[in-house]
Scaffold this active site. Structure first.
Site, PDB file in Angstrom:
ATOM      1  N   ASP A 129       0.784  -1.242   0.000  1.00 29.52           N
ATOM      2  CA  ASP A 129       0.000   0.000   0.000  1.00 29.52           C
ATOM      3  C   ASP A 129       0.818   1.296   0.000  1.00 29.52           C
ATOM      4  O   ASP A 129       0.251   2.382  -0.026  1.00 29.52           O
ATOM      5  CB  ASP A 129      -0.972   0.001   1.180  1.00 29.52           C
ATOM      6  CG  ASP A 129      -0.256  -0.202   2.509  1.00 29.52           C
ATOM      7  OD1 ASP A 129       0.977   0.009   2.570  1.00 29.52           O
ATOM      8  OD2 ASP A 129      -0.919  -0.584   3.483  1.00 29.52           O
ATOM      9  N   GLY A 130       2.130   1.180   0.075  1.00 28.46           N
ATOM     10  CA  GLY A 130       2.946   2.395   0.038  1.00 28.46           C
ATOM     11  C   GLY A 130       2.987   3.167   1.346  1.00 28.46           C
ATOM     12  O   GLY A 130       3.602   4.229   1.430  1.00 28.46           O
ATOM     13  N   ASP A 256      19.111  -5.582   0.018  1.00 29.36           N
ATOM     14  CA  ASP A 256      18.467  -4.292  -0.256  1.00 29.36           C
ATOM     15  C   ASP A 256      18.413  -3.426   0.999  1.00 29.36           C
ATOM     16  O   ASP A 256      18.051  -2.251   0.923  1.00 29.36           O
ATOM     17  CB  ASP A 256      17.061  -4.487  -0.831  1.00 29.36           C
ATOM     18  CG  ASP A 256      16.209  -5.431  -0.001  1.00 29.36           C
ATOM     19  OD1 ASP A 256      16.607  -6.605   0.132  1.00 29.36           O
ATOM     20  OD2 ASP A 256      15.181  -5.006   0.530  1.00 29.36           O
ATOM     21  N   ASP A 266      17.270   0.742   7.380  1.00 31.82           N
ATOM     22  CA  ASP A 266      15.987   0.035   7.338  1.00 31.82           C
ATOM     23  C   ASP A 266      15.709  -0.753   8.615  1.00 31.82           C
ATOM     24  O   ASP A 266      15.853  -1.979   8.680  1.00 31.82           O
ATOM     25  CB  ASP A 266      15.886  -0.876   6.103  1.00 31.82           C
ATOM     26  CG  ASP A 266      15.369  -0.094   4.898  1.00 31.82           C
ATOM     27  OD1 ASP A 266      15.229   1.140   5.007  1.00 31.82           O
ATOM     28  OD2 ASP A 266      15.105  -0.708   3.856  1.00 31.82           O
TER      29      ASP A 266
HETATM   30  P1  AMP Z   1      11.734  -4.128   3.706  1.00 29.03           P
HETATM   31  O1  AMP Z   1      11.764  -5.580   4.003  1.00 29.03           O
HETATM   32  O2  AMP Z   1      10.892  -3.301   4.629  1.00 29.03           O
HETATM   33  O3  AMP Z   1      13.119  -3.549   3.580  1.00 29.03           O
HETATM   34  O4  AMP Z   1      11.025  -3.959   2.292  1.00 29.03           O
HETATM   35  C1  AMP Z   1      11.327  -4.713   1.157  1.00 29.03           C
HETATM   36  C2  AMP Z   1      10.686  -4.111  -0.052  1.00 29.03           C
HETATM   37  O5  AMP Z   1       9.277  -4.025   0.105  1.00 29.03           O
HETATM   38  C3  AMP Z   1      11.145  -2.702  -0.391  1.00 29.03           C
HETATM   39  O6  AMP Z   1      11.178  -2.596  -1.785  1.00 29.03           O
HETATM   40  C4  AMP Z   1      10.061  -1.842   0.190  1.00 29.03           C
HETATM   41  O7  AMP Z   1       9.963  -0.592  -0.441  1.00 29.03           O
HETATM   42  C5  AMP Z   1       8.835  -2.695  -0.051  1.00 29.03           C
HETATM   43  N1  AMP Z   1       7.762  -2.410   0.903  1.00 29.03           N
HETATM   44  C6  AMP Z   1       7.732  -2.732   2.221  1.00 29.03           C
HETATM   45  N2  AMP Z   1       6.578  -2.340   2.779  1.00 29.03           N
HETATM   46  C7  AMP Z   1       5.863  -1.739   1.797  1.00 29.03           C
HETATM   47  C8  AMP Z   1       4.580  -1.112   1.742  1.00 29.03           C
HETATM   48  N3  AMP Z   1       3.787  -1.033   2.802  1.00 29.03           N
HETATM   49  N4  AMP Z   1       4.189  -0.607   0.555  1.00 29.03           N
HETATM   50  C9  AMP Z   1       4.969  -0.696  -0.537  1.00 29.03           C
HETATM   51  N5  AMP Z   1       6.166  -1.277  -0.556  1.00 29.03           N
HETATM   52  C10 AMP Z   1       6.607  -1.795   0.603  1.00 29.03           C
HETATM   53 MG    MG Z   2      14.161  -2.212   2.991  1.00 27.21          MG
END
Ligand code: AMP
Ligand code: MG
Length: 486
Positions: A129-130, A256, A266
């Site tokens: 959901d961003g 990432d 992160d």
């Molecule tokens: P993370 O594990 O939080 O580092 O996220 C891994 C990937 O998922 C990254 O590309 C984030 O931008 C994406 N992401 C995580 N949560 C969301 C969210 N609620 N909406 C959109 N993208 C997300």
């Molecule tokens: Mg991340």
């Protein structure tokens, strides 16, 4: 020299990343957040931007935090990257909910890239959901500022805006946006994406972008790429040694989430070690324990190997391997310095590593609180002994430790002061964050966030009035499960 404070219309933006080719990002506007409210701002982080603290409490700053307005000069964009998630390569990730506003150059000439996290959908959101939830922004905000105070390289956090807009995770929560600062948000995965796409020209461009901006002494050297890789490997090794020495578990060390500058990046399901357990897994979603505390140093190397592989179009594979071979030494050197420091040992002697390993074995056998133990040890072995169940086993170690201390220069008071400068009294325990989160989410009471922030700013100070914040976790803390959900 007194720096002139700025308001948000006076930022000196110089958006280097936005000048890279369009293949590196997607430009787009943040999604507005209805009726935002201010949750917290960090005056210390504001200093990085020469930002006037009064301005940070203004309506227009709140609108910037919420993504409802842009500071003049901002060029918002979502960065493209890929990454290895739990060991599996994912060819396209990218900022799914973060937007880079631009890079502000402060009066000291430092470059700070400003990012909104939770600012709405982007082309990289996939099915998500961003948004970010208030709970997770509070955790990231507090921990990034706390890690900085511990002397550990990290992204910083300027502030949080919240709103009543519902965001659905396991249960309905509410939306928030975090304004994050870092010299650069480039990740290992930013390189991996162009390696996987066989775009060596973009790889070169990205490497040169990072070198020119962040490793200027290497710029122009014939072996700049090789030296850059080596520097990233050493920084990563040292960072993880710092995590280990303070008991920090990241929780999601996917490539990432690995900063090209060796910053902690992160914050999700992170945790600080409490009852010492080398196999501790802080992330509820990490069922295999890939990112367990004791695995972090190895994962750091594995991640560096993925970066090195991504750079093979620019650097000879043998040279990459030689750079990777330096990781272990860099890690161990830093780890041993830090662990000796925790024991108050100013000089290195043979056998110190055994003394260090043995005390950790004791802590594991007793499930002793990692932070409390090392802080108590500064007061002497008697104080530390009180924390142990099997006093005989501890006494045998303490006798060796006491004998070892005799070889150190200086008196007990000096040693104690030295230890208290490296063994924090206060770390962001999950239950402390949870109390702040509960007050914020249930009552819109943000006072506990500010209180924690001010305590964690001075983690090495006694602060006797805040003693309770240094206590081991209460029984209810066992029910806190932190996961990838954020
Ligand atoms: P993370 O594990 O939080 O580092 O996220 C891994 C990937 O998922 C990254 O590309 C984030 O931008 C994406 N992401 C995580 N949560 C969301 C969210 N609620 N909406 C959109 N993208 C997300
Ligand atoms: Mg991340």
């Amino acid at each position: 020299m007194q720096t002139t404070l700025r308001d948000i219309t006076q930022f000196n933006f110089d958006n280097r990343y936005a000048r890279l080719p369009p293949a590196f990002y997607r430009k787009l506007q943040p999604t507005p957040l209805a009726s935002p409210y201010l949750v917290s701002v960090s005056d210390e982080a504001a200093e990085l931007l020469d930002l006037d603290p009064a301005e940070m409490r203004s309506e227009r700053f709140l609108n910037i935090l919420a993504g409802n307005q842009l500071p003049p000069g901002a060029e918002p964009l979502a960065m493209l990257y890929a990454g290895h998630q739990f060991g599996t390569f994912v060819p396209q990730l990218g900022d799914g909910r973060a937007l880079l506003l631009g890079e502000v150059v402060n009066a000291r000439g430092e470059r700070w890239s400003m990012q909104l996290k939770g600012a709405g959908e982007t082309p990289f959101s996939r099915t998500a959901d961003g948004r970010a939830v208030l709970r997770s922004t509070i955790r990231e905000y507090l921990c990034s500022e706390a890690m900085h105070a511990l002397g550990i390289p990290t992204t910083r956090a300027l502030g949080i805006a919240g709103a009543d807009e519902p965001v659905y995770r396991e249960t309905p929560e509410t939306a928030a946006v975090l304004l994050r600062l870092a010299p650069s948000h480039v990740r290992f995965g930013s390189f991996e994406v162009f390696y996987a796409r066989r775009e060596p020209a973009y790889l070169t461009q990205l490497a040169n972008h990072v070198i020119e901006g962040h490793f200027p002494s290497l710029a122009g050297l014939p072996d700049a790429h090789e030296k850059f890789l080596h520097e990233v490997i050493v920084r990563t090794a040292r960072l993880i040694a710092q995590w280990q020495a303070v008991g920090f578990c990241h929780g999601v060390m996917n490539t990432d989430n690995m900063s090209i500058l060796g910053l902690t990046l992160d914050y999700g399901p992170f945790g600080f070690m409490e009852a010492f357990d080398p196999g501790h897994i802080c992330n509820h979603s990490d069922t295999q324990g890939r990112y367990a505390y004791e695995n972090q140093p190895y994962i750091g190397l594995w991640n560096c190997s993925r970066l090195a592989q991504a750079l093979t179009p620019l650097i000879d594979a043998e040279v990459c391997n030689a750079a990777l071979a330096r990781y272990e030494g860099a890690y161990l050197d830093q780890y041993n310095v830090l662990m000796r420091g925790k024991l108050g040992l100013a000089q290195a002697l043979d056998g110190d590593d055994v003394l260090i390993g043995d005390v950790l074995t004791l802590l594991a056998a007793h499930g002793t609180d990692f932070t409390i133990f090392f802080r108590a040890l500064g007061d002497g072995t008697a104080a530390a002994r009180d924390l142990m169940l099997d006093r005989d086993a501890f006494d045998a170690w303490a006798a060796r430790y006491t004998a070892r201390l005799a070889a150190e220069p200086g008196n007990d008071a000096e040693r104690r002061a030295r230890m208290n400068r490296v063994n924090p009294k206060y770390v962001l325990r999950n239950h402390l964050a949870q109390v702040a989160i509960d007050k914020a989410t249930r009552h819109k009471d943000f006072s506990e966030i500010d209180r924690l922030l001010s305590i964690l700013r001075r983690p090495f100070d006694e602060q006797p009035e805040h003693h309770a914040y240094a206590a081991p976790p209460p029984a209810w803390a066992k029910d806190i499960a932190v996961s990838c959900s954020s």
